[in-house]
Design a protein around this motif. Structure first.
Motif, mmCIF file in Angstrom:
data_model
loop_
_atom_site.group_PDB
_atom_site.id
_atom_site.type_symbol
_atom_site.label_atom_id
_atom_site.label_comp_id
_atom_site.label_asym_id
_atom_site.label_seq_id
_atom_site.Cartn_x
_atom_site.Cartn_y
_atom_site.Cartn_z
ATOM 1 N N GLN A 190 -68.934 -10.725 23.252
ATOM 2 C CA GLN A 190 -69.337 -10.494 21.857
ATOM 3 C C GLN A 190 -70.826 -10.761 21.613
ATOM 4 O O GLN A 190 -71.251 -10.968 20.471
ATOM 5 C CB GLN A 190 -68.495 -11.369 20.920
ATOM 6 N N ASN A 191 -71.613 -10.768 22.697
ATOM 7 C CA ASN A 191 -73.080 -10.883 22.571
ATOM 8 C C ASN A 191 -73.515 -12.120 21.793
ATOM 9 O O ASN A 191 -74.488 -12.069 21.043
ATOM 10 C CB ASN A 191 -73.658 -9.632 21.893
ATOM 11 N N ARG A 192 -72.788 -13.218 21.958
ATOM 12 C CA ARG A 192 -73.176 -14.430 21.240
ATOM 13 C C ARG A 192 -74.352 -15.137 21.911
ATOM 14 O O ARG A 192 -75.138 -15.817 21.265
ATOM 15 C CB ARG A 192 -71.991 -15.403 21.169
ATOM 16 N N PHE A 197 -64.006 -16.125 23.807
ATOM 17 C CA PHE A 197 -63.507 -14.782 24.104
ATOM 18 C C PHE A 197 -63.252 -14.589 25.602
ATOM 19 O O PHE A 197 -62.749 -13.563 26.011
ATOM 20 C CB PHE A 197 -64.513 -13.722 23.629
#
Lengths: 565, 165
Positions: free
Chosen positions: A227-229, A238
């Motif tokens: 999720q590109n955190r 995730f």
């Protein structure tokens, strides 16, 4: 408890990247497997206390307090040792070691080890790496070549989930990839400039262990899309990146064949003189200090490179007075690492019509090794890879106070692109770079402290100079301005890529492990973490540890079935 | 904010410490727990004024609304050594007794690093300003309303178009 209750088919020492893989492979093949971890348990999702915190939820907004910095001069140097992830790092005081020369030993003692904390860069080696020592006359010849590992690379890539492009480069073989994270406008521009102006030099999307587009096998692990955190070091809710915690260990547990024992400090491996092989391990409970012995037919040592050396050196018997499998006398020697001690930054005034939105977990671009690639062409051996990335930030004039300052802080006008690169140099393993046991000092668990004596050499200095010159040249060609070369001068260790000490080789007289990662002199003990590395290449090493581990377990189980172990 | 602090702040706004009921001990002390620093309520109030001059309330919240001076104190207490803490306090003393235009005048001079100004003043001001800014940009208010910080972006675009001025 009787020995019977302490007996397993396989014992794996360590639960990090390579130990997790050993656990998965053994349990899938039906072996009752004991995984020993010296630290506490960290359960996926449950034990990531900071994972969903906003910056303002940290007391010091992420910063380390003075007390923590003072108490931890070594680990405080690590970029990821911050308020959000410091609970996953070993504190200096808890586990002392002796630095004969400055060496920043960064460790993660918990289930999952450093697989929670790694930078997730995953590139294959090629024969230009495996043939390196032979061609350039250092260390000893690797007993394997790319063809021995190629299928295993594919095997581990498919399960771990590696994003990348098929770039068709001889020094960086392509794999079975998930879609790459794309380069941004300036990274692409630099890629184009470099390929036009420099033959044989390339900028590619960094290959990394993130699920850019998960496949069924990843969903089956309970993992989902990245999720590109870019908050990976906190543990990912995730399962977006590969860690033992999110991937191999729960998979192994599902087979019903896994026993995972945290707080289990392995003191030594027990050698049975009559059987002529190892019979088990001696474990000190991290909390109670109670000593227990566990037994198995095969033992995998995956304690992380330097601790694997420590365990083998401390496993003495009348057959092996200098450490298990150390007939050669090279155990603990020829330790090497990656030279990360230089970086370079600059600005680019062009392409101002673009910026980035969201976050790129891959770190941007990767420049594979181009020096001395096909033949020797400089006055130093081997070469370096480099990271390359670009970003824009708001340009804020903070010289004022009051409403002017406030306006500057809130506006979104972007400054020029900032670009940066860091060096990842191959270092040459040498006998003089070693780890050994201290004769007197012991830790809380009665295990000798390790003395570390590892340093850069002249080859590293020449290579660093070349990196700074070449990257400065490439940046200049690209029209980057305000180029700042930074010779960071950090001690070895901070790269967290220590390797060797129990190197693989053809000859039992000059190496510790054979081509199957098996101790030459004690066939039922295998080492498949960083300790096994004969040379270091420039690629980040973890993917190779995964592939070597899966291959070695396959071999070990086949040997066991044939009654050979 | 605890109840005692809330009452105290109301009282301070209402006209000073003299009105504090006797059940509130430590009336001369700072309102947050500090390990190393000895800060008085008056100094705390002064720091709040200074922070507000650095980042004032406009049509959006300012330093006082966000309690940024307390963040500065927290960071000073935990992240700086004794010598730096002492310099900060000594520098702060130069501002004591000033208010309104006078306070703003000295602050402006400190910000301009005016020649002849005592070293402690610029040392104080450099920590005060940078930590006030840091506390502001990293506040829940700014990150939720003004410069949004996303916990889960779920995307990456390397060619996001922007207007060039």
């Amino acid at each position: 408890m009787s020995n019977k209750q302490h007996t397993y088919d396989a014992i794996v020492i360590g639960s990090g990247i390579s130990g997790g893989w050993a656990a998965k492979e053994f349990t899938e093949k039906g072996l009752k497997t004991l995984v020993l971890e010296r630290g506490r348990d960290v359960k996926h999702l449950i034990d990531y206390p900071t994972t969903n915190k906003y910056p303002y939820e940290f007391e010091h907004r992420g910063e380390l307090t003075l007390a923590i910095r003072k108490e931890n001069p070594v680990v405080s140097k690590c970029y990821a040792f911050r308020e959000d992830a410091m609970h996953f790092f070993v504190k200096d005081k808890e586990h002392p070691y002796v630095q004969e020369k400055p060496f920043d030993w960064i460790r993660g003692y918990q289930v999952g080890g450093k697989s929670l904390l790694w930078a997730r860069q995953t590139q294959r080696w090629s024969d230009l790496d495996f043939e390196g020592p032979l061609r350039d006359d250092f260390a000893v010849d690797w007993p394997i070549r790319y063809k021995d590992l190629a299928a295993w690379y594919t095997y581990v890539e498919q399960f771990a989930g590696i994003s990348g492009n098929k770039d068709g480069l001889p020094q960086l073989p392509d794999g079975d990839f998930l879609p790459a994270f794309p380069l941004n406008a300036v990274e692409d521009y630099f890629k184009k400039t470099v390929s036009e102006k420099y033959e044989g030099r390339h900028v590619i999307s960094a290959r990394c262990a993130h699920l850019s587009q998960p496949r069924q096998v990843h969903f089956d692990q309970g993992r989902g899309k990245c999720q590109n955190r870019n908050l990976c070091q906190r543990g990912c809710p995730f399962g977006g990146y590969f860690s033992s915690n999110a991937s191999t260990l729960p998979w192994a547990a599902k087979t019903g064949n896994l026993t995972l024992k945290p707080f289990s400090v392995v003191e030594s491996i027990i050698y049975d003189e009559k059987l002529g092989k190892a019979s088990g391990v001696r474990v000190v409970d991290a909390n109670t200090k109670e000593v227990t012995e566990y037994f198995a037919k095969v033992i995998f040592v995956n304690a992380a490179a330097i601790n694997t050396n420590l365990i083998l050196l401390n496993s003495t018997s009348s057959r092996f007075p200098d450490g298990l499998g150390n007939d050669s006398g090279v155990l603990g020697k020829y330790v090497a690492f990656h030279n990360y001690s230089a970086r370079i930054s600059a600005e680019y005034e062009g392409l101002k019509e673009f910026t980035t939105d969201g976050r790129n977990p891959s770190d941007g671009g990767y420049i594979p090794r181009f020096r001395n690639l096909l033949k020797q062409e400089t006055d130093f051996k081997r070469g370096y890879a480099a990271g390359f990335s670009a970003y824009r930030a708001p340009e804020r004039d903070m010289s004022g106070i009051g409403t002017d300052l406030k306006e500057q802080l809130l506006h979104k006008n972007l400054g020029p692109w900032q670009v940066g690169s860091h060096m990842m140099g191959e270092t040459i393993p040498k006998e003089s770079n070693y780890v050994k046991l201290d004769k007197d000092k012991k830790d809380e668990w009665g295990i000798p402290l390790l003395r570390i004596s590892i340093d850069y050499d002249e080859n590293d200095a020449k290579m660093k100079k070349d990196y700074l010159e070449q990257l400065t040249g490439m940046f200049t060609e690209a029209g980057f301005k305000n180029i700042k070369a930074n010779d960071a001068g950090q001690a070895p260790g901070l790269d967290i890529h220590e390797m060797g000490g129990a190197r693989m080789g053809h000859d039992p007289k000059t190496s510790v492990l054979n081509k199957w990662n098996q101790l030459h002199d004690c066939k039922n003990v295998f080492v498949t973490d960083g300790a096994c590395m004969t040379s270091t290449s420039t690629q980040n090493p973890s993917l190779t540890y995964m592939a070597l581990t899966a291959r070695a377990v396959d071999y070990a189980v086949r040997s066991m079935k044939k009654g050979e172990l | 904010m605890n109840r005692r602090l809330a009452i105290k702040q109301v009282l301070i706004f209402a006209g000073g410490l003299a009105l504090l009921p006797s059940c509130l001990r430590n009336e001369g002390k700072v309102s947050i727990q500090l390990q190393h620093l000895d800060i008085s309520a008056a100094q705390e109030k002064l720091l709040a004024e200074i922070a507000e001059l650095i980042i004032p309330k406009t049509n959006t919240s300012g330093a006082k609304d966000l309690g940024l001076h307390l963040f500065v104190l927290k960071m000073l207490d935990d992240c700086y050594d004794k010598a730096e803490q002492e310099q900060f306090i000594n520098g702060l003393k130069a501002f004591e007794g000033l208010e309104g235009a006078e306070l703003k005048q000295l602050l402006t001079e400190a910000n301009a690093n005016k020649a002849g100004l005592a070293k402690e003043i610029s040392q104080f001001f450099s920590i005060m300003k940078s930590r006030t800014i840091g506390g502001y940009l990293n506040s829940k208010y700014v990150m939720s309303n003004l410069v949004i910080w996303e916990l889960v972006p779920g995307r990456y675009n390397g060619y996001f178009p922007v207007k060039t001025a």
